[in-house]
Each structure stands twice: as structure tokens, then as C-alpha cells.
Motif scaffolding. Sequence first.
Motif, PDB file in Angstrom:
ATOM      1  N   GLY A 299     -60.349  -6.987 -25.523  1.00  0.00           N
ATOM      2  CA  GLY A 299     -60.654  -7.542 -24.213  1.00  0.00           C
ATOM      3  C   GLY A 299     -62.092  -7.257 -23.826  1.00  0.00           C
ATOM      4  O   GLY A 299     -62.970  -7.071 -24.680  1.00  0.00           O
ATOM      5  N   THR A 300     -62.345  -7.180 -22.518  1.00  0.00           N
ATOM      6  CA  THR A 300     -63.710  -6.947 -22.047  1.00  0.00           C
ATOM      7  C   THR A 300     -64.224  -5.560 -22.425  1.00  0.00           C
ATOM      8  O   THR A 300     -65.424  -5.296 -22.321  1.00  0.00           O
ATOM      9  CB  THR A 300     -63.795  -7.120 -20.518  1.00  0.00           C
ATOM     10  OG1 THR A 300     -62.800  -6.301 -19.888  1.00  0.00           O
ATOM     11  CG2 THR A 300     -63.567  -8.574 -20.126  1.00  0.00           C
ATOM     12  N   THR A 301     -63.333  -4.680 -22.886  1.00  0.00           N
ATOM     13  CA  THR A 301     -63.771  -3.371 -23.380  1.00  0.00           C
ATOM     14  C   THR A 301     -64.771  -3.527 -24.522  1.00  0.00           C
ATOM     15  O   THR A 301     -65.661  -2.688 -24.706  1.00  0.00           O
ATOM     16  CB  THR A 301     -62.569  -2.536 -23.847  1.00  0.00           C
ATOM     17  OG1 THR A 301     -61.685  -2.338 -22.736  1.00  0.00           O
ATOM     18  CG2 THR A 301     -62.999  -1.170 -24.370  1.00  0.00           C
ATOM     19  N   VAL A 302     -64.642  -4.597 -25.315  1.00  0.00           N
ATOM     20  CA  VAL A 302     -65.551  -4.806 -26.449  1.00  0.00           C
ATOM     21  C   VAL A 302     -66.986  -4.981 -25.955  1.00  0.00           C
ATOM     22  O   VAL A 302     -67.910  -4.299 -26.426  1.00  0.00           O
ATOM     23  CB  VAL A 302     -65.117  -6.023 -27.291  1.00  0.00           C
ATOM     24  CG1 VAL A 302     -66.148  -6.321 -28.375  1.00  0.00           C
ATOM     25  CG2 VAL A 302     -63.757  -5.762 -27.928  1.00  0.00           C
ATOM     26  N   THR A 303     -67.200  -5.879 -25.007  1.00  0.00           N
ATOM     27  CA  THR A 303     -68.567  -6.105 -24.529  1.00  0.00           C
ATOM     28  C   THR A 303     -69.089  -4.893 -23.762  1.00  0.00           C
ATOM     29  O   THR A 303     -70.278  -4.583 -23.830  1.00  0.00           O
ATOM     30  CB  THR A 303     -68.627  -7.358 -23.642  1.00  0.00           C
ATOM     31  OG1 THR A 303     -67.629  -7.283 -22.622  1.00  0.00           O
ATOM     32  CG2 THR A 303     -68.399  -8.606 -24.469  1.00  0.00           C
ATOM     33  N   LEU A 313     -63.570  -0.793 -33.123  1.00  0.00           N
ATOM     34  CA  LEU A 313     -62.505  -1.196 -34.026  1.00  0.00           C
ATOM     35  C   LEU A 313     -61.513  -2.004 -33.189  1.00  0.00           C
ATOM     36  O   LEU A 313     -60.946  -1.489 -32.231  1.00  0.00           O
ATOM     37  CB  LEU A 313     -61.809   0.027 -34.627  1.00  0.00           C
ATOM     38  CG  LEU A 313     -60.487  -0.210 -35.369  1.00  0.00           C
ATOM     39  CD1 LEU A 313     -60.681  -1.129 -36.559  1.00  0.00           C
ATOM     40  CD2 LEU A 313     -59.872   1.114 -35.815  1.00  0.00           C
ATOM     41  N   VAL A 314     -61.335  -3.273 -33.525  1.00  0.00           N
ATOM     42  CA  VAL A 314     -60.491  -4.163 -32.726  1.00  0.00           C
ATOM     43  C   VAL A 314     -59.086  -4.222 -33.314  1.00  0.00           C
ATOM     44  O   VAL A 314     -58.907  -4.491 -34.508  1.00  0.00           O
ATOM     45  CB  VAL A 314     -61.100  -5.574 -32.647  1.00  0.00           C
ATOM     46  CG1 VAL A 314     -60.218  -6.490 -31.797  1.00  0.00           C
ATOM     47  CG2 VAL A 314     -62.508  -5.517 -32.064  1.00  0.00           C
ATOM     48  N   LEU A 315     -58.092  -3.997 -32.459  1.00  0.00           N
ATOM     49  CA  LEU A 315     -56.677  -4.117 -32.822  1.00  0.00           C
ATOM     50  C   LEU A 315     -56.062  -5.172 -31.906  1.00  0.00           C
ATOM     51  O   LEU A 315     -55.406  -4.847 -30.907  1.00  0.00           O
ATOM     52  CB  LEU A 315     -55.956  -2.774 -32.642  1.00  0.00           C
ATOM     53  CG  LEU A 315     -56.513  -1.572 -33.407  1.00  0.00           C
ATOM     54  CD1 LEU A 315     -55.700  -0.317 -33.087  1.00  0.00           C
ATOM     55  CD2 LEU A 315     -56.524  -1.832 -34.916  1.00  0.00           C
ATOM     56  N   PRO A 316     -56.265  -6.461 -32.184  1.00  0.00           N
ATOM     57  CA  PRO A 316     -55.859  -7.515 -31.251  1.00  0.00           C
ATOM     58  C   PRO A 316     -54.344  -7.677 -31.183  1.00  0.00           C
ATOM     59  O   PRO A 316     -53.631  -7.470 -32.169  1.00  0.00           O
ATOM     60  CB  PRO A 316     -56.525  -8.757 -31.832  1.00  0.00           C
ATOM     61  CG  PRO A 316     -56.624  -8.482 -33.297  1.00  0.00           C
ATOM     62  CD  PRO A 316     -56.874  -6.999 -33.409  1.00  0.00           C
TER      63      PRO A 316
END
Length: 377
Positions: A299-303, A313-316
Motif C-alpha cells: 500500500g502507501t507504506t511503499v512510497t 519487501l512487498v508481500l501483496p
Amino acid sequence: MNNLTILFTPLDGWGHINACHGLAEELKSRGHRVVFAIDKAFKGKLIAYGFEEYLHGLNTDGEVIEYWPLFMEQNCHYLKEKPIVMVEKFLVTALTKMFADNKEREQQYEHIIHKVKPDLIVTDNYICMPTITNAGIPWVWLFSAALHQALDDNRIPPAWSGAPKLADRRLHPLSPYLNIYLWPKEFEYEFLEPMDNNWVRVENFIRTTHETFEIPKQLLVRPSNQSKLVFLSMGSFGCANIELMTRLTTVLAQSQHRFIISKGPVFEKHSLPPNMWGQRFLPQTAILPLVDLVISHGGTTVTESYFYGKPVLVLPLFGDQLDVGQRVMETKLGICLNPFYCTDEQLLNAIDTMAADTALAQTIANIGKRMREMFNI
């Protein structure tokens, strides 16, 4: 310029509210009156920052609840399916609920617009609210999710698929005035430039909260020189999935690294292994500058993580999170894994690999420096 009254109407989820908060803060600093129309479950959350609040909500027999964590509890089993199945079953259910919610709230929004008398409306939602788009007031679509659904362009992947090709249909009309999407420069599809249809890319809407955070004493002790401090945030939906959160914390208990866990209201009462510490809600923007690595649902945590120069590290789980994870991999700015089907070893190795990747850390640090300089931070 005359001071304006600007009404924000975010979807009732923290990612959408936080994105609007960041833009609203800048507008307020320029002398504009900023008003939020928010669900009653979030009452008082924005008043603390000097914004006005007008409340709306669903008929829940007088009980004030944050609905989407409950929805996730009831439907989390769909998240183990392939993306196409999630679109057919989980997302159809979720979007049907959003349509019904918007219909139930229409008169409430009409009342709020009448009371506030805004000069401009900024909406962050997946589903169109006709009361807003037909109010005869200029409106801006701020789309804080991955851009795929919003652009409806057959040169980019279909929305919510995590795939690299084809197209999808849009559920929200484009604003004839202005459309904003939240997307780092590094994620951009070069062949889409320059954008048309009044589109503007914004890399982040960082909000000022003045919140502070001290690393818990138990996490100050490093079991090895390689031990890093990691922030794990799976969003409102993810932390409501007890099976998933239990699995992640059980696997990460085997890691040499230390973890700060955003537990959410559903997982709050569950205990954590010794190399972890967590609470129901955490001051994310105060934590991110202190950690070495972030694990996020996409989510917006990435940006926000990139803004502070932290690899992710993305765990969608579903929806646009799959598209974000795909883009992270394509741009070589991180790793994406399926949180339900990756093995324990794959998850632990991914964390170790990213924690030891000094080149990646420097690349992300440079991205963060550039983004913060744009905000004069």
C-alpha cells in the motif's frame, strides 16, 4: 489567490486518509480552509491536526466500527487464490460493498456539501460518488492506489493482476479539472510520458504528525552484527488476517533480525516472539526513519518507505498491491513474494538478501534524498 474551502472525501481506510492528509496539510499551510468528510469510526483523528471534520457512516445499529478489518476477517480465505480468482470473488464482493456503501452515504455527502459549501472537492476512492461528481463544484480525483485501474491504458498491465500486459476498465470517471496519482518517479512507465487528461504524478503525500517513537529496549540488543531492524506493516486488511499474521510472525521468529510489528485491532491481543515488539497502532512516519528495512503489503507504506530511504519487501494480498509488487520487481527496487505460498526459507532468505544488499540500500537512500528535497526536508 483567494483562500478556498476544500473538502476531502477519502475512502474510509488509513492509506487513503493519510494520502489526503499530506496534501491537505500543504493546502492548509497556504491559508485554505480544509474540511474532511470521514467515517465516524475515524472521529477526532484529523481534528488534532487542525482540520475540520464532518462525519458520515453506515447504519450499524448505533455501534461505531471500522468495517474493513471485519470484512477481511470474513473474506480472508480468498487471498490464497490466484489473482483472477480474487478479482472474480473477493474483489467483486469488496467492490459491491463499496457501491452499496456509497449509495447509503449519498444523502449524507449531499448534506455535508451543502453545509461546507466547498470551492473544491478532493476525492480518493475506487468507486464514483455521483453526489460529488454531479455537485456542480470542481473536483479532483486523488488516486492513491497503483495507477493501473485509474489510467485504463492498454499499454500497461491490467489492474489488480500483478501481470505485465493488457488492460482493464475504470470504475471512477476522470475529473475534467485535475487527476492525481501517487507513484514514485522510478515506477513510471516511460512510454506513457507525457501524461494527458489532466493527470499529475505526485511521489508522496507525507503528513506531519509530530509523533515520536523510541525503539523498545528489547530490540536495541543486536544478536549479531548482521541483525537489522525491520518494520512490518500489512495494512488494515492484512493485520486483520489472523492466519497470515500468525504465519508471518512464526516464520520471522527464526530470523536474526528484529521486528517492529503493526498489529492492528484484530491481532492486537496475540503475543509476539522475543525478537519482535508491536502494538495495535504505531506512528509509522516516526518509525520509518529508524529502521533498516520495511515489509509491506504494497500500500502507501511503499512510497512512504522510499521517502525515508528504506528498501521494501512487498508481500501483496490483493488488488493494486499485486501491481505495486510487480513494479517493485520490474524496477529492481526490492523483492516481492506471495505471503501465503512462499516457503519459510524463501521469506527468510529474501529478508537476509535485502538486508545485506548495500547497493540497493544506497539506491533507495538516493531516491529518498531526492524525494525529501522536493519537500524541502
